[in-house]
Design an enzyme around this catalytic site. Sequence first.
Site, PDB file in Angstrom:
ATOM      1  N   ASP A  34       0.861  -1.192   0.000  1.00 43.72           N
ATOM      2  CA  ASP A  34       0.000   0.000   0.000  1.00 43.72           C
ATOM      3  C   ASP A  34       0.896   1.241   0.000  1.00 43.72           C
ATOM      4  OD1 ASP A  34       0.945   0.027   2.588  1.00 43.72           O
ATOM      5  OD2 ASP A  34      -0.980  -0.278   3.545  1.00 43.72           O
ATOM      6  N   ARG A  36       0.534   4.008   2.511  1.00 43.46           N
ATOM      7  CA  ARG A  36       0.787   4.630   3.813  1.00 43.46           C
ATOM      8  C   ARG A  36       0.842   3.641   4.963  1.00 43.46           C
ATOM      9  NH1 ARG A  36      -2.511   7.252   0.682  1.00 43.46           N
ATOM     10  NH2 ARG A  36      -1.817   9.257  -0.144  1.00 43.46           N
ATOM     11  N   ASN A 107      -7.923   1.286  -6.355  1.00 45.71           N
ATOM     12  CA  ASN A 107      -6.750   0.528  -6.816  1.00 45.71           C
ATOM     13  C   ASN A 107      -6.676   0.469  -8.329  1.00 45.71           C
ATOM     14  OD1 ASN A 107      -6.267   0.132  -4.159  1.00 45.71           O
ATOM     15  ND2 ASN A 107      -7.062  -1.959  -4.088  1.00 45.71           N
ATOM     16  N   ASP A 109      -4.833  -2.098  -9.764  1.00 42.77           N
ATOM     17  CA  ASP A 109      -4.181  -3.394  -9.989  1.00 42.77           C
ATOM     18  C   ASP A 109      -5.084  -4.419 -10.677  1.00 42.77           C
ATOM     19  OD1 ASP A 109      -5.977  -4.171  -7.965  1.00 42.77           O
ATOM     20  OD2 ASP A 109      -4.460  -4.050  -6.387  1.00 42.77           O
ATOM     21  N   HIS A 124      -9.697   5.492  -9.810  1.00 46.10           N
ATOM     22  CA  HIS A 124      -8.370   6.039 -10.106  1.00 46.10           C
ATOM     23  C   HIS A 124      -7.804   5.457 -11.394  1.00 46.10           C
ATOM     24  CE1 HIS A 124      -7.714   7.409  -5.664  1.00 46.10           C
ATOM     25  NE2 HIS A 124      -8.522   8.188  -6.340  1.00 46.10           N
ATOM     26  N   CYS A 132      -1.636   8.291 -25.851  1.00 52.15           N
ATOM     27  CA  CYS A 132      -0.453   9.090 -26.173  1.00 52.15           C
ATOM     28  C   CYS A 132      -0.684  10.510 -25.651  1.00 52.15           C
ATOM     29  CB  CYS A 132      -0.223   9.113 -27.681  1.00 52.15           C
ATOM     30  SG  CYS A 132       1.042  10.314 -28.134  1.00 52.15           S
ATOM     31  N   CYS A 135      -0.572  12.962 -29.251  1.00 55.60           N
ATOM     32  CA  CYS A 135      -1.609  12.944 -30.303  1.00 55.60           C
ATOM     33  C   CYS A 135      -2.922  12.338 -29.812  1.00 55.60           C
ATOM     34  CB  CYS A 135      -1.104  12.191 -31.536  1.00 55.60           C
ATOM     35  SG  CYS A 135      -0.998  10.408 -31.293  1.00 55.60           S
ATOM     36  N   CYS A 158       4.048   8.757 -33.043  1.00 56.27           N
ATOM     37  CA  CYS A 158       4.287  10.201 -33.223  1.00 56.27           C
ATOM     38  C   CYS A 158       5.424  10.709 -32.318  1.00 56.27           C
ATOM     39  CB  CYS A 158       3.006  11.004 -32.952  1.00 56.27           C
ATOM     40  SG  CYS A 158       2.664  11.227 -31.196  1.00 56.27           S
ATOM     41  N   GLY A 194      -9.612  -1.409   3.609  1.00 58.71           N
ATOM     42  CA  GLY A 194      -8.196  -1.202   3.282  1.00 58.71           C
ATOM     43  C   GLY A 194      -7.878   0.146   2.701  1.00 58.71           C
ATOM     44  N   SER A 196      -6.787   4.277   3.907  1.00 58.06           N
ATOM     45  CA  SER A 196      -6.495   5.244   4.968  1.00 58.06           C
ATOM     46  C   SER A 196      -7.439   6.440   4.866  1.00 58.06           C
ATOM     47  CB  SER A 196      -5.039   5.722   4.860  1.00 58.06           C
ATOM     48  OG  SER A 196      -4.837   6.363   3.610  1.00 58.06           O
ATOM     49  N   ASN A 219     -10.109  -2.089   8.439  1.00 55.24           N
ATOM     50  CA  ASN A 219      -8.785  -1.557   8.126  1.00 55.24           C
ATOM     51  C   ASN A 219      -7.837  -1.878   9.273  1.00 55.24           C
ATOM     52  OD1 ASN A 219      -7.616   0.124   5.949  1.00 55.24           O
ATOM     53  ND2 ASN A 219      -6.957   1.416   7.648  1.00 55.24           N
ATOM     54  N   GLU A 221      -5.329  -0.087  10.408  1.00 58.80           N
ATOM     55  CA  GLU A 221      -5.069   1.081  11.252  1.00 58.80           C
ATOM     56  C   GLU A 221      -6.311   1.961  11.374  1.00 58.80           C
ATOM     57  OE1 GLU A 221      -0.431   1.709   9.895  1.00 58.80           O
ATOM     58  OE2 GLU A 221      -2.083   2.139   8.553  1.00 58.80           O
TER      59      GLU A 221
HETATM   60  P1  CNA Z   1      -3.240   3.838   1.673  1.00 57.13           P
HETATM   61  O1  CNA Z   1      -3.267   5.286   2.002  1.00 57.13           O
HETATM   62  O2  CNA Z   1      -1.892   3.208   1.453  1.00 57.13           O
HETATM   63  O3  CNA Z   1      -3.971   3.076   2.864  1.00 57.13           O
HETATM   64  C1  CNA Z   1      -4.017   1.685   2.916  1.00 57.13           C
HETATM   65  C2  CNA Z   1      -4.640   1.285   4.252  1.00 57.13           C
HETATM   66  O4  CNA Z   1      -4.848  -0.106   4.214  1.00 57.13           O
HETATM   67  C3  CNA Z   1      -3.772   1.603   5.461  1.00 57.13           C
HETATM   68  O5  CNA Z   1      -4.529   2.374   6.384  1.00 57.13           O
HETATM   69  C4  CNA Z   1      -3.427   0.221   6.050  1.00 57.13           C
HETATM   70  O6  CNA Z   1      -3.479   0.198   7.464  1.00 57.13           O
HETATM   71  C5  CNA Z   1      -4.511  -0.657   5.480  1.00 57.13           C
HETATM   72  N1  CNA Z   1      -4.096  -2.044   5.245  1.00 57.13           N
HETATM   73  C6  CNA Z   1      -2.955  -2.491   4.660  1.00 57.13           C
HETATM   74  N2  CNA Z   1      -2.960  -3.818   4.558  1.00 57.13           N
HETATM   75  C7  CNA Z   1      -4.127  -4.242   5.114  1.00 57.13           C
HETATM   76  C8  CNA Z   1      -4.714  -5.507   5.324  1.00 57.13           C
HETATM   77  N3  CNA Z   1      -4.107  -6.635   4.943  1.00 57.13           N
HETATM   78  N4  CNA Z   1      -5.927  -5.576   5.926  1.00 57.13           N
HETATM   79  C9  CNA Z   1      -6.568  -4.433   6.343  1.00 57.13           C
HETATM   80  N5  CNA Z   1      -6.060  -3.195   6.158  1.00 57.13           N
HETATM   81  C10 CNA Z   1      -4.853  -3.094   5.543  1.00 57.13           C
HETATM   82  O7  CNA Z   1      -4.105   3.492   0.397  1.00 57.13           O
HETATM   83  P2  CNA Z   1      -5.463   4.141  -0.101  1.00 57.13           P
HETATM   84  O8  CNA Z   1      -6.015   3.169  -1.033  1.00 57.13           O
HETATM   85  O9  CNA Z   1      -6.273   4.657   1.016  1.00 57.13           O
HETATM   86  O10 CNA Z   1      -4.925   5.405  -0.897  1.00 57.13           O
HETATM   87  C11 CNA Z   1      -5.395   5.650  -2.080  1.00 57.13           C
HETATM   88  C12 CNA Z   1      -4.320   5.550  -3.167  1.00 57.13           C
HETATM   89  C13 CNA Z   1      -3.397   4.387  -3.024  1.00 57.13           C
HETATM   90  C14 CNA Z   1      -4.998   5.332  -4.443  1.00 57.13           C
HETATM   91  O11 CNA Z   1      -4.718   6.388  -5.291  1.00 57.13           O
HETATM   92  C15 CNA Z   1      -4.444   4.041  -5.041  1.00 57.13           C
HETATM   93  O12 CNA Z   1      -4.379   4.134  -6.429  1.00 57.13           O
HETATM   94  C16 CNA Z   1      -3.105   3.931  -4.461  1.00 57.13           C
HETATM   95  N6  CNA Z   1      -2.454   2.617  -4.460  1.00 57.13           N
HETATM   96  C17 CNA Z   1      -2.996   1.563  -5.104  1.00 57.13           C
HETATM   97  C18 CNA Z   1      -2.387   0.319  -5.066  1.00 57.13           C
HETATM   98  C19 CNA Z   1      -3.030  -0.828  -5.795  1.00 57.13           C
HETATM   99  O13 CNA Z   1      -3.616  -0.634  -6.866  1.00 57.13           O
HETATM  100  N7  CNA Z   1      -2.981  -2.040  -5.225  1.00 57.13           N
HETATM  101  C20 CNA Z   1      -1.194   0.140  -4.357  1.00 57.13           C
HETATM  102  C21 CNA Z   1      -0.641   1.273  -3.700  1.00 57.13           C
HETATM  103  C22 CNA Z   1      -1.284   2.501  -3.769  1.00 57.13           C
END
Ligand code: CNA
Length: 252
Positions: A34, A36, A107, A109, A124, A132, A135, A158, A194, A196, A219, A221
């Site tokens: 992740d 944060r 996400n 992914d 997102h 591109c 163009c 291009c 999952g 923040s 979550n 945290e």
């Molecule tokens: P974030 O800010 O990184 O928060 C992730 C949260 O998930 C945190 O508070 C963690 O405590 C919690 N967490 C982590 N692992 C677990 C778990 N196994 N079980 C429960 N909770 C968990 O990410 P957000 O998604 O809030 O932020 C948004 C951004 C992150 C978006 O723009 C995404 O595109 C971007 N992002 C995406 C990916 C992906 O596509 N997998 C990876 C990294 C970042």
Amino acid sequence: MVNNIENAIDAIRKAQNILVLTGAGISTNSGIPDFRGEKGLYNIVKKYGNLPYPEAIFDIEYFRINPKPFFNLSKDLFYSDSHPSICHDFLAWLEEKGKIKLIVTQNIDMLHTIAGSKNVLECHGTYTTAHCQKCGRKYSSEEYSPAIMENKIPRCSCGGIIKPDVVFFGENLPDSFYNLYYDRPKFDLVIVMGSSLTVNPAASVVMSFTDKIPSMIINLEATHYDNQIDYVIHKDLDEFAKIAWKNLKETE
Ligand code: CNA
């Protein structure tokens, strides 16, 4: 605020029209870090280039000056061999049972779709397509991703840089995301998994639902929105999914 997992599962059992917002935390068990969390990308992002600040890797202004760190990261994260987590599978099952009406994911992914979820709004954006920057020509992932795998910047005929259709800081989210406001009456439970809840507008739009319909967050945290949410479970998502799935199946 309820912290009891049985009560949270009971709320899922009773709900018929669930909206789910997922964030990077749902994919950490699939091997994708992740941003944060404790082992988050923001702590390791330096390895992808000499960035002025961690978010620069997804900042459109910075990308225009130096796209290399973004493509280096893309190779590692999104073209690796990652599979849906138990929680991705659980959500696909809940949709199949008619309970989940929409998953809004932050996400990029593609793991919800790979898990079999059909109604997914990738607010997102996605790596599935790209454009591109010069163009505007559209490319599919099959067309542009080989360059990324060869550590090259994908280029259009291009000469312009081909940028995957992921939404960077400084870019707009798709209109379909903002239409959610009008869809609000359709839902009877909103679940955050999952995230923040620090990236807007995804967080603020979905959180604006919490005064109208029951809400839940799972979550690891605490987030600064927890006191606004009815069911707050600080637990690993796969652990939660295993318990909830077993419990819901038993009472189907
Ligand atoms: P974030 O800010 O990184 O928060 C992730 C949260 O998930 C945190 O508070 C963690 O405590 C919690 N967490 C982590 N692992 C677990 C778990 N196994 N079980 C429960 N909770 C968990 O990410 P957000 O998604 O809030 O932020 C948004 C951004 C992150 C978006 O723009 C995404 O595109 C971007 N992002 C995406 C990916 C992906 O596509 N997998 C990876 C990294 C970042």
